[in-house]
Design a protein around this motif. Sequence first.
Motif, PDB file in Angstrom:
ATOM      1  N   GLY A 123       8.126  -1.366 -11.339  1.00 53.38           N
ATOM      2  CA  GLY A 123       7.200  -1.172 -12.632  1.00 53.38           C
ATOM      3  C   GLY A 123       5.781  -1.532 -11.929  1.00 53.38           C
ATOM      4  N   GLU A 124       4.868  -1.259 -12.630  1.00 53.27           N
ATOM      5  CA  GLU A 124       3.358  -1.485 -12.125  1.00 53.27           C
ATOM      6  C   GLU A 124       2.961  -3.112 -11.947  1.00 53.27           C
ATOM      7  OE1 GLU A 124       2.065   1.474 -11.138  1.00 53.27           O
ATOM      8  OE2 GLU A 124       4.011   2.074 -11.851  1.00 53.27           O
ATOM      9  N   GLY A 125       1.722  -3.370 -11.332  1.00 58.43           N
ATOM     10  CA  GLY A 125       1.369  -4.482 -11.161  1.00 58.43           C
ATOM     11  C   GLY A 125       1.008  -5.488 -12.493  1.00 58.43           C
ATOM     12  N   HIS A 126       1.361  -6.650 -12.329  1.00 59.59           N
ATOM     13  CA  HIS A 126       1.122  -7.518 -13.495  1.00 59.59           C
ATOM     14  C   HIS A 126       1.217  -8.896 -13.139  1.00 59.59           C
ATOM     15  CE1 HIS A 126       0.845  -5.801 -17.623  1.00 59.59           C
ATOM     16  NE2 HIS A 126       1.114  -7.063 -18.194  1.00 59.59           N
ATOM     17  N   PHE A 127       0.586  -9.715 -13.876  1.00 61.50           N
ATOM     18  CA  PHE A 127       0.304 -11.211 -13.855  1.00 61.50           C
ATOM     19  C   PHE A 127       0.660 -11.841 -15.166  1.00 61.50           C
ATOM     20  CE2 PHE A 127      -2.021 -15.164 -14.249  1.00 61.50           C
ATOM     21  CZ  PHE A 127      -1.554 -15.958 -13.259  1.00 61.50           C
ATOM     22  N   ALA A 128       1.402 -13.000 -15.446  1.00 61.70           N
ATOM     23  CA  ALA A 128       1.493 -13.653 -16.486  1.00 61.70           C
ATOM     24  C   ALA A 128       1.849 -15.068 -16.412  1.00 61.70           C
ATOM     25  CB  ALA A 128       2.935 -13.112 -17.242  1.00 61.70           C
ATOM     26  N   ALA A 129       1.102 -15.903 -17.327  1.00 60.65           N
ATOM     27  CA  ALA A 129       1.291 -17.344 -17.083  1.00 60.65           C
ATOM     28  C   ALA A 129       1.825 -17.997 -18.646  1.00 60.65           C
ATOM     29  CB  ALA A 129       0.041 -18.000 -16.737  1.00 60.65           C
ATOM     30  N   LEU A 130       2.747 -18.694 -18.648  1.00 60.16           N
ATOM     31  CA  LEU A 130       3.076 -19.283 -19.840  1.00 60.16           C
ATOM     32  C   LEU A 130       2.551 -20.618 -19.841  1.00 60.16           C
ATOM     33  CD1 LEU A 130       4.994 -19.214 -22.728  1.00 60.16           C
ATOM     34  CD2 LEU A 130       6.659 -20.088 -21.037  1.00 60.16           C
ATOM     35  N   LEU A 131       1.932 -21.086 -21.104  1.00 59.47           N
ATOM     36  CA  LEU A 131       1.147 -22.255 -21.229  1.00 59.47           C
ATOM     37  C   LEU A 131       1.623 -22.887 -22.554  1.00 59.47           C
ATOM     38  CD1 LEU A 131      -2.463 -20.913 -20.532  1.00 59.47           C
ATOM     39  CD2 LEU A 131      -0.986 -22.085 -18.862  1.00 59.47           C
ATOM     40  N   GLN A 132       1.775 -24.351 -22.514  1.00 59.62           N
ATOM     41  CA  GLN A 132       1.943 -24.937 -23.797  1.00 59.62           C
ATOM     42  C   GLN A 132       0.946 -26.000 -24.001  1.00 59.62           C
ATOM     43  OE1 GLN A 132       5.833 -25.933 -24.227  1.00 59.62           O
ATOM     44  NE2 GLN A 132       5.718 -27.459 -25.777  1.00 59.62           N
ATOM     45  N   ARG A 133       0.669 -26.044 -25.325  1.00 55.08           N
ATOM     46  CA  ARG A 133      -0.225 -27.195 -25.876  1.00 55.08           C
ATOM     47  C   ARG A 133       0.211 -28.391 -26.065  1.00 55.08           C
ATOM     48  NH1 ARG A 133      -4.708 -26.904 -30.967  1.00 55.08           N
ATOM     49  NH2 ARG A 133      -5.727 -28.856 -30.318  1.00 55.08           N
ATOM     50  N   LEU A 170       0.917  -1.084   0.068  1.00 54.70           N
ATOM     51  CA  LEU A 170       0.083  -0.027   0.025  1.00 54.70           C
ATOM     52  C   LEU A 170       0.801   1.240  -0.021  1.00 54.70           C
ATOM     53  CD1 LEU A 170      -2.615  -1.085   2.645  1.00 54.70           C
ATOM     54  CD2 LEU A 170      -2.889  -0.712  -0.009  1.00 54.70           C
ATOM     55  N   ALA A 171       2.136   1.327   0.501  1.00 52.10           N
ATOM     56  CA  ALA A 171       2.984   2.366   0.498  1.00 52.10           C
ATOM     57  C   ALA A 171       3.334   2.500  -0.725  1.00 52.10           C
ATOM     58  CB  ALA A 171       4.266   2.090   1.678  1.00 52.10           C
ATOM     59  N   SER A 172       3.331   1.757  -1.713  1.00 51.40           N
ATOM     60  CA  SER A 172       4.012   1.880  -2.968  1.00 51.40           C
ATOM     61  C   SER A 172       3.192   2.936  -3.764  1.00 51.40           C
ATOM     62  CB  SER A 172       4.016   0.784  -3.699  1.00 51.40           C
ATOM     63  OG  SER A 172       2.858   0.069  -4.029  1.00 51.40           O
ATOM     64  N   TYR A 173       1.977   2.954  -3.307  1.00 47.08           N
ATOM     65  CA  TYR A 173       1.134   4.017  -4.027  1.00 47.08           C
ATOM     66  C   TYR A 173       1.570   5.344  -3.904  1.00 47.08           C
ATOM     67  CZ  TYR A 173      -2.113   0.410  -5.401  1.00 47.08           C
ATOM     68  OH  TYR A 173      -2.807  -0.900  -5.946  1.00 47.08           O
ATOM     69  N   GLY A 174       2.141   5.797  -2.864  1.00 45.23           N
ATOM     70  CA  GLY A 174       2.721   7.121  -2.733  1.00 45.23           C
ATOM     71  C   GLY A 174       4.210   7.142  -3.462  1.00 45.23           C
ATOM     72  N   GLU A 175       4.654   6.400  -4.216  1.00 43.67           N
ATOM     73  CA  GLU A 175       5.883   6.253  -4.984  1.00 43.67           C
ATOM     74  C   GLU A 175       5.493   6.813  -6.331  1.00 43.67           C
ATOM     75  OE1 GLU A 175       7.783   2.728  -4.613  1.00 43.67           O
ATOM     76  OE2 GLU A 175       8.000   2.928  -2.513  1.00 43.67           O
ATOM     77  N   PRO A 176       6.452   7.622  -7.125  1.00 45.25           N
ATOM     78  CA  PRO A 176       6.320   7.825  -8.525  1.00 45.25           C
ATOM     79  C   PRO A 176       5.958   6.468  -9.185  1.00 45.25           C
ATOM     80  CG  PRO A 176       8.096   8.903  -7.724  1.00 45.25           C
ATOM     81  CD  PRO A 176       7.924   7.934  -6.643  1.00 45.25           C
ATOM     82  N   LYS A 177       5.076   6.622 -10.170  1.00 48.41           N
ATOM     83  CA  LYS A 177       4.803   5.651 -11.535  1.00 48.41           C
ATOM     84  C   LYS A 177       6.111   5.448 -12.234  1.00 48.41           C
ATOM     85  CE  LYS A 177       2.932   8.440 -14.894  1.00 48.41           C
ATOM     86  NZ  LYS A 177       1.682   8.840 -15.607  1.00 48.41           N
TER      87      LYS A 177
END
Length: 553
Positions: free
Chosen positions: A319-329, A23-30
């Motif tokens: 950086g900002e918030g992110h989620f990533a998933a690598l999938l293989q068929r 929550l403190a990160s919201y006070g930091e610059p983007k």
Amino acid sequence: MALPKEYVTMMRELLGEEAEAFLASYGEPKRTALRLNALKDEPGEADGAEKKGGDEENDGPQAGRSFVRGRDPVAWAEGAYYTDETERPGKHPYYYAGLYYIQEPSAMLPAELLDPQPGQRVLDLCAAPGGKSTQLAAKLRGTGLLVTNDLATERTKALAKNIERAGVRGAVVTNESPAKLASAFGATFDRVLVDAPCSGEGMFRKDEDMVRQWDAESPARYAAMQDDIMKEAAKLVAPGGRLVYSTCTFSPVENEGTIARFLAAHPEFGIVATRWPAEWGFAPGRPEWLTPEEVSALGQARAATLAGTIRLWPHRVRGEGHFAALLQRAGAEGAESETANGPASARASAGAEAPERPKANENAAGGGSLKSAKRGKRNRTDRGGAEAAGRGSPAGGRERTGGDADALERYDAFVRESLHGWEPPGKIRIKGDYVYAVSELAGNMQGLRLVREGLLLGRATKHRFEPSQALAMGLKFGQAALCLRLRGDDERAIRYLKGETLQPDPQMITGPDGEPSRMRGWTLVCLDGCPLGWGRWDGATLKNELLPGWRQV
């Protein structure tokens, strides 16, 4: 920043002791960054003039590298560097030359994780405004096929423009639903990116409008939308191919939950776990945040593989918030490598090999590594197999679909007079007065809403062929018969970008060999070896042909 109370409560419950730092990160610059465009980063076959008549310190790749000198690199993204929030890189002429793309650092991870290879067929399903698409195109190195799509009609204009500014030649821009694309293309893509619409919690620090639009029901609404998109995305991945799912939100229902529901419905897909240097601050996915129903549907063993996904938290990474998933068929043996390369150019400081974090998890799809050593230079490839069909004449392969019978002749005349050793990246297709170069890898796209079915070369008017801005941006210095070559911070570059007529010294109008030319006609205006657009030279004045939508305002 005034955050919604329900959101703060949710994040405190999820993060526990870590919540205060978050929550403190919201006070930091983007965080802000730019990424050099690799399509402008290697001289082409017709670039001999750059060596003969050019300034090696101030041409093409050198200009870009000079621009980022002294900046901190984004560790997980190839050719990416942090910028200061007070800078305005979008006003620099290099931006208009497509030398770089301005992109949030965390948003660069999904394309790096997908890591397409030259010659592959790639789909960016939810692409606008195009940052990740330009990143994918750079990795294809002018080969293969990129289909970049967005369902929102009003956003596809910006998407097409960003693709064209970057000098991407082998792209198709569509405005379709995932279901319609799945019906048209089927399971033909080696790589598919789903940067899904989401509740945007990870962008609260960057865009306060996202805060105002959020409510406690937002995650569930978006999760339902994501399930529908992923259902269709699965139909587009070739056997052995890979799919990256990403969001810019924190809610488990949109991240681990969406992946869990997808895997339960698609047992032919598995998570490819990745490794990364500890100093990057990446965090693993959180399978413990799945609901009991999601665990039951997926099974305990497969649910545990969710730890192989990636979470980026703003209090841990630059950086900002992110989620990533690598999938293989699953697919035939040898259809794809057993190991994910991940962000290929990820590196430690000074290019040294960084320690790798132990694998978060693995399953049958194989483990992967976000390597810290810089990737060896790819084989330089400027033309893929799809372009071979264009050889043998100035217009290459031809396919007329109606329109002016003389359009092809006018196009041919322009190529003979104004281009030097250039070959179109695909078959020539004429629709009305407009002339396109279309990759054969695109196949039959009849019935799809096409924003750009290929590279728009220009328009054949009643009296002449008028080359497009897209063609100009896809050229390299030395491929135009005439070029006005501007240097560094030449104020004439700004004047040109503002739409003004120029009166340069005739000695500045050069031919393909870099020597002054006495020819007249269409002239490519270049800044440090990178095209800005077209003008028409009459021997004393360069008439500005930059369209209003491409001008600096």
